[in-house]
Design a protein around this motif. Structure first.
Motif, short mmCIF file in Angstrom:
data_model
loop_
_atom_site.label_atom_id
_atom_site.label_comp_id
_atom_site.label_asym_id
_atom_site.label_seq_id
_atom_site.Cartn_x
_atom_site.Cartn_y
_atom_site.Cartn_z
N UNK A 1 0.83 -1.21 0.00
CA UNK A 1 0.00 0.00 0.00
C UNK A 1 0.86 1.26 0.00
N UNK A 2 1.98 1.20 0.72
CA UNK A 2 2.89 2.35 0.78
C UNK A 2 3.50 2.63 -0.59
N UNK A 3 3.91 1.57 -1.28
CA UNK A 3 4.49 1.72 -2.62
C UNK A 3 3.45 2.29 -3.59
N UNK A 4 2.20 1.88 -3.42
CA UNK A 4 1.13 2.34 -4.32
C UNK A 4 0.58 3.72 -3.94
N UNK A 5 1.14 4.31 -2.88
CA UNK A 5 0.70 5.64 -2.48
C UNK A 5 -0.56 5.68 -1.64
N UNK A 6 -1.05 4.51 -1.21
CA UNK A 6 -2.25 4.46 -0.37
C UNK A 6 -1.80 4.49 1.09
N UNK A 7 -1.51 5.68 1.60
CA UNK A 7 -0.90 5.80 2.92
C UNK A 7 -1.86 5.46 4.05
N UNK B 1 5.29 2.69 10.03
CA UNK B 1 4.02 3.29 10.44
C UNK B 1 4.18 4.79 10.65
N UNK B 2 5.33 5.18 11.19
CA UNK B 2 5.60 6.61 11.38
C UNK B 2 5.67 7.33 10.04
N UNK B 3 6.33 6.71 9.08
CA UNK B 3 6.44 7.31 7.74
C UNK B 3 5.05 7.45 7.10
N UNK B 4 4.23 6.40 7.22
CA UNK B 4 2.89 6.44 6.63
C UNK B 4 2.04 7.52 7.30
N UNK B 5 2.15 7.65 8.62
CA UNK B 5 1.39 8.68 9.33
C UNK B 5 1.83 10.08 8.89
N UNK B 6 3.13 10.26 8.70
CA UNK B 6 3.63 11.56 8.24
C UNK B 6 3.14 11.86 6.82
N UNK B 7 3.08 10.82 5.98
CA UNK B 7 2.57 11.02 4.62
C UNK B 7 1.10 11.43 4.64
N UNK B 8 0.38 11.01 5.68
CA UNK B 8 -1.01 11.43 5.86
C UNK B 8 -1.12 12.78 6.58
N UNK B 9 0.07 13.38 6.86
CA UNK B 9 0.15 14.65 7.58
C UNK B 9 -0.41 14.55 8.99
N UNK B 10 -0.36 13.34 9.55
CA UNK B 10 -0.75 13.13 10.95
C UNK B 10 0.54 13.11 11.77
N UNK C 1 10.21 15.21 9.88
CA UNK C 1 8.79 15.54 10.04
C UNK C 1 8.62 17.03 10.34
N UNK C 2 9.50 17.57 11.18
CA UNK C 2 9.39 18.99 11.55
C UNK C 2 9.57 19.89 10.33
N UNK C 3 10.58 19.57 9.49
CA UNK C 3 10.86 20.42 8.34
C UNK C 3 9.83 20.23 7.24
N UNK C 4 9.26 19.04 7.14
CA UNK C 4 8.18 18.83 6.17
C UNK C 4 6.93 19.59 6.59
N UNK C 5 6.68 19.59 7.90
CA UNK C 5 5.50 20.27 8.41
C UNK C 5 5.65 21.79 8.34
N UNK C 6 6.88 22.27 8.60
CA UNK C 6 7.13 23.72 8.59
C UNK C 6 8.51 23.98 8.00
N UNK C 7 8.63 24.15 6.67
CA UNK C 7 9.95 24.36 6.04
C UNK C 7 10.68 25.60 6.55
#
Length: 391
Positions: free
Chosen positions: A94-100, A123-132, A156-162
């Motif tokens: 699901x991660x490879x297919x972009x279904x986070x 799981x942490x990466x998937x949650x970050x991709x969902x912006x959670x 995560x911090x820099x993705x959330x606030x560059x």
């Protein structure tokens, strides 16, 4: 939900209390061979419920005994591990297919079955991709290594606030030294370096960006040209000798990169170092490191002897090459040879019409005082006489 259960229990109770109240409890007849058993409906339901409860207790007792044996521990452990691996595989797909979202759900199931630090990271990466990001940070608490926790938290911090990049530059640089092959970290670092004008760090990171393919070819080319141009400009302010020395300091492979050579040529023109620009442009064209169309569009040609000789030699081979004619026209513009510029550019406009060639031709007509022809050229370029787009 509890109210629904209360309603259901009241309905069931009514089924029994009603007949009892009416004096008609109903009956159940069980016949087995020559034997029959007759009982009331209420008693049958009560007995059935008790039987289910007793069987469940017995089953749980047996399973507990089985799990206490070495064989039981192994069998149930392998079964649990198999389910965890299956859920992990589903999450990875699901991660490879972009279904986070599906990936996050699958990783959570896998974690419930087996506490694996790798699953927590995924799981942490998937949650970050969902912006959670709160959930992503919570998963990171189960990371197998403290270093990975620090890395992921920074990402995560820099993705959330560059905009935090400036405050965390030193931390980012240290992480780049610790994890030089991490593609996501590299992508974030490239953006932060460009945003904060850290050109030396950006130039050092470009080989990794090329090897790890974290950017498209176009993005990498544009970033390379931008970084080198800014660095050349900074050195060029110290004087022509410093700029020439810095250029020679670059490796042969770097000097032959089209983006690097374009950046150097642009800076040479900025500082009016035309002799050097003539050599860089001519030799870049001869070796195929520069494209004539790009130099024409960005007006990077200079009226130097080496470049002029190259273009004239090529024109003898291809007299009807529109780009070569346009180049000769631009060089004639630089030296104010209006008649030559007009002839070359008019023929170029017939062979390979473009906005750039019509603008160059309009400039010739303006210099000659031919306002009507200049206006017509501007119109063909899609502009009005003030160089504004036509509506």
């Amino acid at each position: 939900m509890k109210y629904a259960w209360i309603v259901i229990l009241l309905l069931i109770a009514g089924l029994f209390i009603g007949p009892l109240w009416d004096g008609n409890t109903g009956y159940v007849l069980i016949a087995l061979g020559n034997y029959t058993v007759e009982t009331s409906l209420v008693a049958a339901v009560i007995l059935l419920t008790l039987a289910v409860v007793v069987l469940r207790v017995i089953w749980q007792f047996i399973m507990r005994l089985v799990r206490g044996t070495a064989w039981g521990v192994k069998w149930f452990g392998e079964r649990r591990t198999g389910k965890a691996q299956k859920a992990l595989k589903e999450g990875a797909v699901a991660l490879v297919n972009g279904d986070h979202r599906s990936a996050s759900s699958a990783f959570n199931r896998s974690w419930q079955l087996r506490h694996d630090g790798t699953v927590a990271l995924l799981a942490s990466y998937a949650a970050a991709a969902n912006e959670d990001y709160p959930q992503a940070r919570e998963w990171l608490q189960h990371a197998p290594e403290p270093g990975q926790l620090k890395l992921a938290e920074t990402l995560f911090s820099l993705q959330q606030d560059p905009d935090l990049a400036q405050q965390r530059l030193q931390e980012l640089k240290q992480l780049r030294r610790d994890y030089p092959q991490h593609p996501q970290l590299l992508r974030v670092a490239l953006h932060a370096y460009e945003q904060n004008h850290c050109w030396d760090e950006l130039l050092e990171s470009l080989p990794d960006a090329r090897r790890l393919e974290v950017l498209s070819a176009t993005e990498l080319s544009e970033l390379t040209e931008h970084a080198y141009r800014e660095r050349f400009l900074a050195v060029g302010r110290e004087g022509p000798a410093a700029l020439a020395a810095f250029w020679r300091k670059q490796s042969r492979d770097e000097r032959r990169q089209p983006a690097v050579r374009r950046a150097y040529l642009r800076v040479l023109k900025t500082f009016q170092l035309l002799d050097a620009a003539d050599k860089v442009a001519a030799r870049g064209l001869k070796r195929g490191e520069l494209q004539l169309a790009h130099l024409l569009d960005k007006r990077l040609l200079v009226a130097g002897p080496e470049l002029r000789d190259y273009l004239q030699t090529q024109l003898k081979k291809e007299p009807e090459n529109g780009l070569l004619l346009q180049a000769m026209g631009q060089m004639a513009l630089i030296t104010n040879e209006w008649s030559l510029a007009e002839r070359a550019l008019r023929r170029s406009a017939e062979l390979v019409p473009s906005q750039r060639v019509w603008l160059d031709l309009a400039q010739v007509y303006v210099a000659q005082g031919n306002s009507a022809a200049a206006l017509e050229a501007y119109e063909k370029a899609g502009l009005d006489g003030s160089n504004r787009p036509l509506k």
